[in-house]
Design an enzyme around this catalytic site. Structure first.
Site, PDB file in Angstrom:
ATOM      1  N   HIS A 263       0.837  -1.203   0.000  1.00 39.69           N
ATOM      2  CA  HIS A 263       0.000   0.000   0.000  1.00 39.69           C
ATOM      3  C   HIS A 263       0.879   1.262   0.000  1.00 39.69           C
ATOM      4  O   HIS A 263       0.764   2.107  -0.894  1.00 39.69           O
ATOM      5  CB  HIS A 263      -0.913  -0.021   1.235  1.00 39.69           C
ATOM      6  N   GLU A 264       1.762   1.344   0.977  1.00 39.70           N
ATOM      7  CA  GLU A 264       2.630   2.532   1.060  1.00 39.70           C
ATOM      8  C   GLU A 264       3.565   2.593  -0.149  1.00 39.70           C
ATOM      9  O   GLU A 264       3.877   3.670  -0.647  1.00 39.70           O
ATOM     10  CB  GLU A 264       3.417   2.551   2.373  1.00 39.70           C
ATOM     11  N   HIS A 267       1.848   4.378  -2.890  1.00 42.86           N
ATOM     12  CA  HIS A 267       1.923   5.837  -2.697  1.00 42.86           C
ATOM     13  C   HIS A 267       3.310   6.345  -3.125  1.00 42.86           C
ATOM     14  O   HIS A 267       3.438   7.375  -3.782  1.00 42.86           O
ATOM     15  CB  HIS A 267       1.741   6.198  -1.214  1.00 42.86           C
ATOM     16  N   GLU A 293      -4.603   7.649  -3.204  1.00 40.04           N
ATOM     17  CA  GLU A 293      -5.096   6.408  -2.617  1.00 40.04           C
ATOM     18  C   GLU A 293      -5.357   5.355  -3.700  1.00 40.04           C
ATOM     19  O   GLU A 293      -5.203   4.160  -3.454  1.00 40.04           O
ATOM     20  CB  GLU A 293      -6.358   6.715  -1.805  1.00 40.04           C
TER      21      GLU A 293
HETATM   22 ZN    ZN Z   1      -3.073   5.248   1.751  1.00 43.92          ZN
END
Ligand code: ZN
Length: 497
Positions: A263-264, A267, A293
């Site tokens: 997830h990170e 980003h 996101e």
């Molecule tokens: Zn996030």
């Protein structure tokens, strides 16, 4: 006045921003406890300096001059966008009287402290007066900011520029009508996967190795970043060439760190991929919270929880954690895709997640428009949780006190999470059309083809476009919930039926 002066001045602000981010990263990762008080003063000084520069008479002069129609029309696309973003920020900051903003900041900081205690004690009445004060300020702020149709639009603007309450209501109505019955079907008629195979004891060094391996496969540039450990994972960029992430290792469950790393990492790929030509410029940023996101959710869910990815990654997992050798990759794939209505948003799965956001959005919008009072929040929350997720909320700690956002005055933030899920599916649908055999590329571990596509279509533009325009530019159409619904229907019907 030359545009170069405008850029030079904004570059000075961007340097302070980078310094602030470095201090913030340190405070959240490596700082020794004794430094906390003084370091807050350092952060406060930097924040104050940035505020003064962003609202200075020099900035006012830039905003006035470069928005003169005759001057503005001569700017190129990039210069005009930078001027637009700076102008928007300037007008927003200048709209609120400074003493009022300072009182709001103090209310939020007190609010966060009291919220922590109230959550631990599951005691809403303790938090109630603080939340009332915060909401009171926000209601005043929306009048200062101004809005066309709905007061809530003025708050959305901070997180999802150009998105309106009307747009959100339309999207949510369509999504809710299909998603709620689909989740009921899965849970009443489907076969839930066995998740007991995920339990075990997983040492931290091995988990860290796994995190690094997956980031490497995704194309994360370790020469332009690093990974560390924190309680709440986050991504932070500090100028060009330094985008750091953090993750959180649990000894009884290796999937938590793996998926938060992906997830990170999603980003971080976004920030690492913004065009170098935009260095130090206001557009050296993401298009919005929701678009940001969408990039993290793509890697966490559409890739990380996909069948093709585990063709490639399961043997690597078994090398690091030999206990999975007795499990098939298919059993593992199913286990990481359990979907079940639950109380806590941050622990919820990709099918039910959006319902948690709808609950929050509908409540926030009603509060800002005076249709419900802060005092009625727990009842409103519990009713909606029952209606959408079919579950009873046992206490406020597991209900409306669970998230930090409201105590920090961040009303308007939640919808970005849902939009991220929806954008992600719509982008991914286009990626599959445009990248030949994307599934088999992923199954062969060639994840970089997806990163390259994202870089070319989304990342390199930074904040050059509003999210709405970017979405149309990449996918050819406005936001449509059917991409998300088609994705979860196809995937979860195969797992559950
Ligand atoms: Zn996030």
């Amino acid at each position: 006045m030359e545009i170069k002066e405008f850029y030079d001045y904004n570059k000075e602000i961007a340097k302070f921003k980078a310094a602030y981010a470095l201090v913030e990263w340190d405070m959240r990762t490596k700082m020794p406890p004794k430094a906390a008080m003084d370091r807050s003063e350092v952060a406060g000084k930097l924040a104050r300096t940035m505020f003064d520069m962003e609202t200075s008479s020099k900035m006012a002069a830039f905003v006035e001059y470069f928005n003169r129609p005759k001057i503005n029309e001569k700017l190129n696309e990039i210069d005009r966008r930078n001027v637009y973003l700076v102008t928007k920020e300037y007008r927003r900051i200048s709209a609120i009287p400074p003493d009022k903003f300072e009182k709001f900041t103090i209310a939020c900081s007190n609010g966060e402290n009291v919220w922590q205690e109230a959550k631990a004690e599951s005691n809403f009445s303790k938090f109630k007066p603080y939340l009332e004060e915060i909401v009171g300020y926000l209601k005043e702020f929306v009048e200062y900011y101004g809005y066309e149709e709905n007061k809530y639009d003025a708050l959305l603007e901070d997180y999802e520029p150009s998105m309106t309450t009307k747009d959100l209501n339309k999207i949510i109505a369509g999504l809710k009508a299909e998603l709620v019955p689909f989740i009921k079907d899965l849970n009443s008629k489907g076969n839930a996967p066995d998740t007991s195979i995920l339990k075990g004891n997983f040492d931290k060094n091995s988990q860290e190795k796994l995190s690094r391996e997956v980031l490497d496969a995704m194309g994360y540039d370790f020469k332009g970043g690093r990974i560390d450990e924190t309680v709440h994972p986050f991504t932070i960029g500090m100028g060009f060439g330094d985008v750091r992430i953090t993750t959180n290792y649990h000894s009884d469950d290796m999937t938590s760190a793996l998926f938060s790393t992906m997830h990170e990492g999603g980003h971080a790929l976004y920030e690492q991929g913004v065009s170098e030509a935009y260095k130090w410029m206001p557009i050296h940023d993401g298009a919005s919270m929701g678009i940001h996101e969408s990039q993290s959710r793509t890697w966490e869910n559409l890739v990380g929880r996909s069948r093709p990815f585990w063709n490639f990654f399961f043997p690597k997992l078994c090398e690091i954690f030999p206990q999975f050798k007795n499990v098939s990759s298919d059993e593992f794939y199913k286990a990481i895709n359990l979907t079940k209505p639950s109380l806590i948003r941050i622990e919820s799965d990709e099918v039910t997640y959006n319902l948690h956001i709808m609950v929050r959005f509908e409540i926030e919008e009603a509060i800002i428009n005076d249709r419900i009072k802060v005092a009625d929040l727990p009842d409103a929350w519990n009713e909606k949780m029952k209606a959408y997720l079919g579950i009873d909320v046992p206490d406020d700690a597991h209900g409306m006190l669970q998230d930090v956002h409201w105590s920090g005055g961040q009303l308007g933030y939640f919808p970005s999470y849902m939009l991220g899920n929806l954008y992600a599916s719509q982008f991914f649908f286009t990626a599959k059309k445009e990248i030949p055999n994307l599934d088999s590329e992923i199954a062969n571990g060639n994840l970089k083809v997806l990163r390259e596509w994202q870089r070319e279509k989304i990342h390199k533009f930074g904040a050059l476009y509003d999210p709405k325009d970017l979405l149309i530019k990449v996918t050819g159409e406005p936001l449509n919930h059917k991409f998300f619904m088609n994705y979860v229907r196809e995937k979860f019907s195969k797992i559950y039926f």
